[in-house]
Design a protein around this motif. Structure first.
Motif, PDB file in Angstrom:
ATOM      1  N   MET A 212      -4.359  -6.231   4.962  1.00 46.46           N
ATOM      2  CA  MET A 212      -3.553  -5.285   4.257  1.00 46.46           C
ATOM      3  C   MET A 212      -2.471  -6.157   3.645  1.00 46.46           C
ATOM      4  O   MET A 212      -2.100  -6.809   4.489  1.00 46.46           O
TER       5      MET A 212
ATOM      6  N   SER B 247      -3.013  -3.344  -1.542  1.00 40.87           N
ATOM      7  CA  SER B 247      -3.410  -2.575  -0.311  1.00 40.87           C
ATOM      8  C   SER B 247      -2.174  -2.387   0.461  1.00 40.87           C
ATOM      9  O   SER B 247      -1.417  -3.355   0.586  1.00 40.87           O
TER      10      SER B 247
ATOM     11  N   PHE C 177      -2.567   6.900   2.368  1.00 40.95           N
ATOM     12  CA  PHE C 177      -1.867   5.631   3.023  1.00 40.95           C
ATOM     13  C   PHE C 177      -0.571   6.057   3.761  1.00 40.95           C
ATOM     14  O   PHE C 177       0.042   4.955   4.117  1.00 40.95           O
TER      15      PHE C 177
END
Length: 316
Positions: free
Chosen positions: A1, A33, A60
């Motif tokens: 990430m 990301s 998210f």
């Protein structure tokens, strides 16, 4: 990430939809990301219900809710523990920090190889009652920490390399001095980025004047723990020894003065008539207490579970 955005918040229900939407838009435009970690520090205005609602429409988003208000440092430390991104961005929830700054902060960490980049709100919209004490604290922090290239240690908008947040502990009111904590942990490449300071759009500030007193005390704590945390006897012992021997020298002087008077058949003054007697007495007692404090602190430090825990960057 790529990025974890950690947002501590307290009673900011009105700003959360706009803030999370803005962050998501910036991330999508740059193909990052990411995760947004919202840490609710005991809000009472429905902020947590809003976080739950926002998460339903944005996978998210992650939420952490405290049972009560612990403070910004606790919220940041908990957010740091949960963060999984290679770069961690922190910002306040009041929309005074602009998510549009994220890409540049990210590049400063990934391309310029900084450990930490702190925002500097060169143009502020705060009242003088807040900006003047802040400038004084920043000046004192620069001198005590040796980090001379930062203008604003307390700016909520910062970027960190992942290793930094995983190797520091933020507590009390220490969030103001995270760059100092990072330096004491061995992360010395610390930079600054001029960022936009936006006027508060919703609600009101949650910080009072007491934060300046607490901030100064925490600065002293950081300085002492960082420099003498593993060798307290070097601080207390040296101060105690200096005080004790100063008192002894004064006591010897008083004794010598009395012996001189007796040898010359002069009626000597009583020691208690001389103010130096009391200075000597206080210095000897204080020196003994400081030395014993250092001895006890050394025993505690040597018994601590982390007495031999050091920051190791790499092994081969």
């Amino acid at each position: 990430m790529d990025i974890s955005v950690v947002v501590p918040l307290y009673d900011e229900v009105e700003s959360l939809p706009e803030l999370t939407s803005w962050i998501s838009r910036v991330m999508s435009e740059n193909n990052y990301s990411y995760e947004i970690i919202l840490v609710d520090d005991g809000s009472t205005d429905g902020s947590w219900d809003m976080i739950v609602k926002l998460k339903e429409g944005n996978p998210f988003i992650k939420g952490i809710k405290f049972r009560r208000n612990y403070g910004k440092s606790a919220a940041l430390n908990t957010g740091f523990e949960a963060a999984k991104g290679n770069v961690i961005i922190t910002m306040d929830a009041d929309l005074q920090d602009s998510p549009d700054e994220i890409p540049h902060l990210y590049r400063r960490i990934t391309e310029d190889k900084y450990d930490l980049v702190s925002g500097w709100k060169a143009k502020r919209y705060d009242p003088l009652s807040k900006t003047i004490p802040t400038k004084l604290f920043n000046s004192a922090t620069r001198k005590m920490s040796g980090i001379h290239n930062l203008h604003d240690f307390n700016c909520g908008l910062k970027a960190y390399r992942k290793a930094v947040v995983k190797n520091i502990e933020v507590y009390g009111e220490m969030h103001r001095y995270i760059p100092v904590l990072a330096k004491w942990a061995g992360f010395i490449k610390i930079g600054e980025q001029v960022v936009e300071h936006r006027p508060r759009k919703y609600g009101k500030t949650k910080f009072g004047m007491s934060r300046f007193v607490n901030g100064f005390l925490d600065l002293l704590s950081i300085f002492f723990v960082g420099k003498f945390g593993k060798r307290p006897m070097h601080f207390f012992g040296s101060m105690g020894t200096l005080s004790f021997f100063t008192g002894m020298i004064l006591a010897i002087y008083l004794i010598a003065e009395k012996l001189y008077d007796l040898s010359h058949h002069v009626i000597p003054r009583q020691p208690t008539d001389n103010p130096l007697f009391y200075f000597a007495l206080v210095a000897i007692i204080l020196g003994s207490q400081l030395f014993l404090t250092g001895f006890v602190a050394e025993l505690v430090a040597r018994s601590a579970s982390e007495r031999n825990k050091y920051q190791i960057e790499e092994t081969i």
